[in-house]
Design an enzyme around this catalytic site. Structure first.
Site, PDB file in Angstrom:
ATOM      1  N   ARG A  38       0.837  -1.223   0.000  1.00 47.63           N
ATOM      2  CA  ARG A  38       0.000   0.000   0.000  1.00 47.63           C
ATOM      3  C   ARG A  38       0.866   1.265   0.000  1.00 47.63           C
ATOM      4  O   ARG A  38       1.033   1.908  -1.020  1.00 47.63           O
ATOM      5  CB  ARG A  38      -0.939  -0.035   1.220  1.00 47.63           C
ATOM      6  CG  ARG A  38      -2.062   0.976   1.160  1.00 47.63           C
ATOM      7  CD  ARG A  38      -1.685   2.373   1.556  1.00 47.63           C
ATOM      8  NE  ARG A  38      -1.138   2.470   2.912  1.00 47.63           N
ATOM      9  CZ  ARG A  38      -0.606   3.578   3.399  1.00 47.63           C
ATOM     10  NH1 ARG A  38      -0.552   4.675   2.669  1.00 47.63           N
ATOM     11  NH2 ARG A  38      -0.105   3.605   4.625  1.00 47.63           N
ATOM     12  N   HIS A  64       5.918   4.364  12.434  1.00 51.15           N
ATOM     13  CA  HIS A  64       5.832   4.258  10.976  1.00 51.15           C
ATOM     14  C   HIS A  64       6.755   5.338  10.404  1.00 51.15           C
ATOM     15  O   HIS A  64       6.342   6.488  10.232  1.00 51.15           O
ATOM     16  CB  HIS A  64       4.358   4.496  10.585  1.00 51.15           C
ATOM     17  CG  HIS A  64       4.061   4.524   9.129  1.00 51.15           C
ATOM     18  ND1 HIS A  64       3.345   3.520   8.496  1.00 51.15           N
ATOM     19  CD2 HIS A  64       4.356   5.420   8.158  1.00 51.15           C
ATOM     20  CE1 HIS A  64       3.207   3.815   7.225  1.00 51.15           C
ATOM     21  NE2 HIS A  64       3.799   4.979   6.987  1.00 51.15           N
ATOM     22  N   HIS A 105       9.472   6.921   7.706  1.00 52.67           N
ATOM     23  CA  HIS A 105      10.093   6.955   6.375  1.00 52.67           C
ATOM     24  C   HIS A 105      11.570   7.292   6.576  1.00 52.67           C
ATOM     25  O   HIS A 105      11.976   7.756   7.653  1.00 52.67           O
ATOM     26  CB  HIS A 105       9.375   7.975   5.487  1.00 52.67           C
ATOM     27  CG  HIS A 105       8.003   7.518   5.065  1.00 52.67           C
ATOM     28  ND1 HIS A 105       7.671   7.223   3.767  1.00 52.67           N
ATOM     29  CD2 HIS A 105       6.891   7.262   5.799  1.00 52.67           C
ATOM     30  CE1 HIS A 105       6.414   6.817   3.703  1.00 52.67           C
ATOM     31  NE2 HIS A 105       5.904   6.834   4.931  1.00 52.67           N
ATOM     32  N   CYS A 137       5.125   9.442  -0.378  1.00 46.51           N
ATOM     33  CA  CYS A 137       3.735   9.857  -0.205  1.00 46.51           C
ATOM     34  C   CYS A 137       3.379  10.788  -1.350  1.00 46.51           C
ATOM     35  O   CYS A 137       4.119  11.724  -1.625  1.00 46.51           O
ATOM     36  CB  CYS A 137       3.552  10.554   1.146  1.00 46.51           C
ATOM     37  SG  CYS A 137       1.876  11.145   1.368  1.00 46.51           S
ATOM     38  N   ASN A 183       9.309   4.189   2.985  1.00 50.77           N
ATOM     39  CA  ASN A 183       9.346   3.767   4.393  1.00 50.77           C
ATOM     40  C   ASN A 183      10.694   3.118   4.649  1.00 50.77           C
ATOM     41  O   ASN A 183      11.356   2.652   3.727  1.00 50.77           O
ATOM     42  CB  ASN A 183       8.276   2.699   4.634  1.00 50.77           C
ATOM     43  CG  ASN A 183       6.885   3.222   4.469  1.00 50.77           C
ATOM     44  OD1 ASN A 183       6.378   3.291   3.357  1.00 50.77           O
ATOM     45  ND2 ASN A 183       6.262   3.602   5.549  1.00 50.77           N
TER      46      ASN A 183
HETATM   47  C1  LIG Z   1     -10.765  11.172   1.093  1.00 51.58           C
HETATM   48  C2  LIG Z   1     -11.080  11.473  -0.361  1.00 51.58           C
HETATM   49  C3  LIG Z   1     -11.917  10.367  -0.956  1.00 51.58           C
HETATM   50  C4  LIG Z   1     -11.856  12.765  -0.403  1.00 51.58           C
HETATM   51  O1  LIG Z   1     -11.925  13.249  -1.740  1.00 51.58           O
HETATM   52  P1  LIG Z   1     -13.031  14.265  -2.207  1.00 51.58           P
HETATM   53  O2  LIG Z   1     -12.781  14.539  -3.660  1.00 51.58           O
HETATM   54  O3  LIG Z   1     -13.087  15.416  -1.266  1.00 51.58           O
HETATM   55  O4  LIG Z   1     -14.304  13.331  -1.982  1.00 51.58           O
HETATM   56  P2  LIG Z   1     -15.813  13.448  -2.335  1.00 51.58           P
HETATM   57  O5  LIG Z   1     -16.565  12.867  -1.189  1.00 51.58           O
HETATM   58  O6  LIG Z   1     -16.157  14.843  -2.795  1.00 51.58           O
HETATM   59  O7  LIG Z   1     -15.931  12.458  -3.574  1.00 51.58           O
HETATM   60  C5  LIG Z   1     -15.325  12.728  -4.830  1.00 51.58           C
HETATM   61  C6  LIG Z   1     -15.339  11.462  -5.656  1.00 51.58           C
HETATM   62  O8  LIG Z   1     -14.583  10.446  -5.035  1.00 51.58           O
HETATM   63  C7  LIG Z   1     -15.392   9.301  -4.774  1.00 51.58           C
HETATM   64  N1  LIG Z   1     -14.980   8.730  -3.508  1.00 51.58           N
HETATM   65  C8  LIG Z   1     -15.074   9.263  -2.276  1.00 51.58           C
HETATM   66  N2  LIG Z   1     -14.568   8.435  -1.387  1.00 51.58           N
HETATM   67  C9  LIG Z   1     -14.142   7.350  -2.045  1.00 51.58           C
HETATM   68  C10 LIG Z   1     -13.513   6.154  -1.639  1.00 51.58           C
HETATM   69  N3  LIG Z   1     -13.225   5.881  -0.364  1.00 51.58           N
HETATM   70  N4  LIG Z   1     -13.197   5.244  -2.577  1.00 51.58           N
HETATM   71  C11 LIG Z   1     -13.477   5.470  -3.860  1.00 51.58           C
HETATM   72  N5  LIG Z   1     -14.057   6.595  -4.323  1.00 51.58           N
HETATM   73  C12 LIG Z   1     -14.388   7.520  -3.405  1.00 51.58           C
HETATM   74  C13 LIG Z   1     -16.807   9.834  -4.738  1.00 51.58           C
HETATM   75  O9  LIG Z   1     -17.729   8.817  -4.992  1.00 51.58           O
HETATM   76  C14 LIG Z   1     -16.750  10.878  -5.819  1.00 51.58           C
HETATM   77  O10 LIG Z   1     -16.758  10.232  -7.069  1.00 51.58           O
HETATM   78  P3  LIG Z   1     -17.392  10.970  -8.365  1.00 51.58           P
HETATM   79  O11 LIG Z   1     -18.804  11.273  -7.988  1.00 51.58           O
HETATM   80  O12 LIG Z   1     -16.577  12.199  -8.608  1.00 51.58           O
HETATM   81  O13 LIG Z   1     -17.245   9.927  -9.440  1.00 51.58           O
HETATM   82  C15 LIG Z   1      -9.797  11.646  -1.186  1.00 51.58           C
HETATM   83  O14 LIG Z   1      -9.139  12.779  -0.740  1.00 51.58           O
HETATM   84  C16 LIG Z   1      -8.886  10.480  -1.074  1.00 51.58           C
HETATM   85  O15 LIG Z   1      -9.186   9.384  -1.541  1.00 51.58           O
HETATM   86  N6  LIG Z   1      -7.707  10.677  -0.473  1.00 51.58           N
HETATM   87  C17 LIG Z   1      -6.768   9.593  -0.228  1.00 51.58           C
HETATM   88  C18 LIG Z   1      -5.388  10.100  -0.249  1.00 51.58           C
HETATM   89  C19 LIG Z   1      -4.435   8.976   0.028  1.00 51.58           C
HETATM   90  O16 LIG Z   1      -4.730   7.813  -0.171  1.00 51.58           O
HETATM   91  N7  LIG Z   1      -3.235   9.347   0.469  1.00 51.58           N
HETATM   92  C20 LIG Z   1      -2.220   8.419   0.759  1.00 51.58           C
HETATM   93  C21 LIG Z   1      -2.493   7.618   1.984  1.00 51.58           C
HETATM   94  S1  LIG Z   1      -2.136   8.453   3.503  1.00 51.58           S
HETATM   95  C22 LIG Z   1      -0.484   8.169   3.735  1.00 51.58           C
HETATM   96  O17 LIG Z   1       0.180   7.674   2.871  1.00 51.58           O
HETATM   97  C23 LIG Z   1       0.123   8.450   5.071  1.00 51.58           C
HETATM   98  C24 LIG Z   1       0.285   7.190   5.937  1.00 51.58           C
HETATM   99  C25 LIG Z   1      -1.066   6.604   6.301  1.00 51.58           C
HETATM  100  O18 LIG Z   1       1.001   6.186   5.232  1.00 51.58           O
HETATM  101  C26 LIG Z   1       1.030   7.523   7.231  1.00 51.58           C
HETATM  102  C27 LIG Z   1       2.388   8.175   7.021  1.00 51.58           C
HETATM  103  O19 LIG Z   1       3.158   7.774   6.129  1.00 51.58           O
HETATM  104  O20 LIG Z   1       2.687   9.063   7.796  1.00 51.58           O
END
Ligand SMILES: CC(C)(COP(=O)([O-])OP(=O)([O-])OC[C@H]1O[C@@H](n2cnc3c(N)ncnc32)[C@H](O)[C@@H]1OP(=O)([O-])[O-])[C@@H](O)C(=O)NCCC(=O)NCCSC(=O)C[C@@](C)(O)CC(=O)[O-]
Length: 339
Positions: free
Chosen positions: A47, A244, A246, A277, A286
């Site tokens: 992931r 966690h 990096h 990220c 990481n």
């Molecule tokens: C949170 C949202 C969804 C908000 O995104 P948004 O655009 O504000 O969401 P929305 O509610 O307005 O929806 C927009 C569109 O996304 C769809 N949607 C809404 N939710 C989902 C979902 N769950 N799965 C699939 N689709 C989804 C929803 O249905 C819609 O589709 P459309 O009508 O345009 O076709 C977006 O910002 C997002 O997906 N962000 C994820 C970012 C991410 O994955 N970042 C990396 C992980 S975090 C990380 O790496 C840090 C960590 C954890 O490892 C710790 C560390 O390293 O410190």
């Protein structure tokens, strides 16, 4: 008979040196005794490691990686993320990955496969795909929260509430993350109190554990120590925290050692040091799982991971994405094998 035993004992004495220098190994044993005897490693490579890859990695290859990690002895592998594919295209095959892992027999037996879920939609998708554990992720700064999930920190908690509710009904475990705990790409230094506040909220909500993320790998041993002081001062048991880190600045192993000495027993890492990220420019992967296992082996800390098989898994995915493993231990082992 008695006379011959006495003769033997005199003979044995004469074979020993009259004086022996004793080397006090106290400090070495001291370090070992400060670390837990056993550490759980959560491999987040499939992931966190792959989410930043620009070229889409085939689903079959992701599944093969997860199986190889399980075969190497990892008992927890973060499999994918039920996030929006518009935001992170690499995780767009989340349902397919989970479908291929559904039969948890053979190598996957007893292996936890948590997935990321930022909102109820993600949670529902994850559960429909067979996930038994999800991870919610909050940030310690407003800027990172906005860039990563398009909402404020408070709004991200509003999104977690229905997840926590539904998780009880569905009997799904929820882990929490706090990102940018040791520095933010947009706001710089982060106050330990801000991080601690997020950890506390996640635990109070029902997360069984919170993983403290040094998302951009800028933390130092001193910074980790200060942060853990603050966490403990708030009455949070480090038993409920994972780390966690990096490795952008090459400090991750030192930072992990500080965590272990303080009582943390769960370490996140990524096979072959994969990752970065998407919302943290310049952040490298990481800490490599191979490097963590090598360090823990040296400390006599049990992980249940077979380092050779792990190196093979890292070599497999590195070849697939066309680069060398970003693990010093793996590079050394592969070079040695090559003769
Ligand atoms: C949170 C949202 C969804 C908000 O995104 P948004 O655009 O504000 O969401 P929305 O509610 O307005 O929806 C927009 C569109 O996304 C769809 N949607 C809404 N939710 C989902 C979902 N769950 N799965 C699939 N689709 C989804 C929803 O249905 C819609 O589709 P459309 O009508 O345009 O076709 C977006 O910002 C997002 O997906 N962000 C994820 C970012 C991410 O994955 N970042 C990396 C992980 S975090 C990380 O790496 C840090 C960590 C954890 O490892 C710790 C560390 O390293 O410190």
């Amino acid at each position: 008979m008695l006379r011959s035993l006495a003769r033997l004992s005199r003979g044995l004495r004469s074979q020993c040196p009259p004086e022996v220098k004793i080397v006090d190994v106290g400090p070495r044993d001291g370090l070992r005794s400060q670390c837990p005897p056993e550490v759980k490693i959560v491999d987040v490579g499939p992931r966190d490691g792959l989410q930043n890859e620009k070229t889409l990695v085939e689903t079959a290859c992701k599944v093969e990686l997860i199986k190889r990690l399980a075969a190497a002895g990892l008992k927890c592998v973060e499999a994918t993320a039920f996030v929006s594919p518009k935001w992170v295209p690499q995780m767009g095959d989340h349902a397919e990955v989970m479908a291929a892992l559904k039969e948890k027999d053979g190598v996957l037996s007893g292996v936890d496969l948590p997935v990321l879920a930022p909102n109820l939609k993600g949670f529902e998708g994850a559960v429909a795909a067979g996930a038994q554990e999800v991870a919610v992720f909050a940030a310690a700064t407003e800027s990172f929260s906005k860039k990563n999930t398009n909402c404020s920190i408070a709004e991200s908690f509003d999104r977690f509430l229905p997840i926590m509710e539904a998780s009880k009904e569905k009997n799904v475990r929820v882990r929490g993350y706090v990102s940018v705990a040791l520095g933010c790409p947009y706001e710089g230094a982060v106050a330990p109190q801000a991080v601690t506040g997020v950890i506390k909220k996640l635990l109070d909500m029902g997360c069984y554990e919170v993983s403290i993320g040094d998302t951009i790998g800028c933390g130092t041993a001193g910074g980790v120590s200060d942060l853990l002081d603050c966490v403990e001062a708030e009455g949070i048991a480090l038993d409920h925290c994972a780390i966690h880190f990096h490795d952008t600045y090459g400090q991750a192993l030192a930072n992990i050692l500080v965590g272990l000495q303080r009582g943390v027993k769960v370490v996140d890492s990524s096979v072959a040091g994969l990752g970065g990220c998407p919302y943290a420019k310049g952040a490298t992967g990481n800490v490599a799982t191979e490097d963590v296992v090598y360090m823990l082996n040296g400390l006599g800390v049990s992980t249940g991971v077979d380092l050779d098989k792990l190196v093979d898994a890292g070599a497999f995915i590195s070849e697939k994405i066309g680069r060398s493993p970003a693990s010093r231990a793996a590079s050394a082992i592969l070079a040695k094998r090559g003769g």
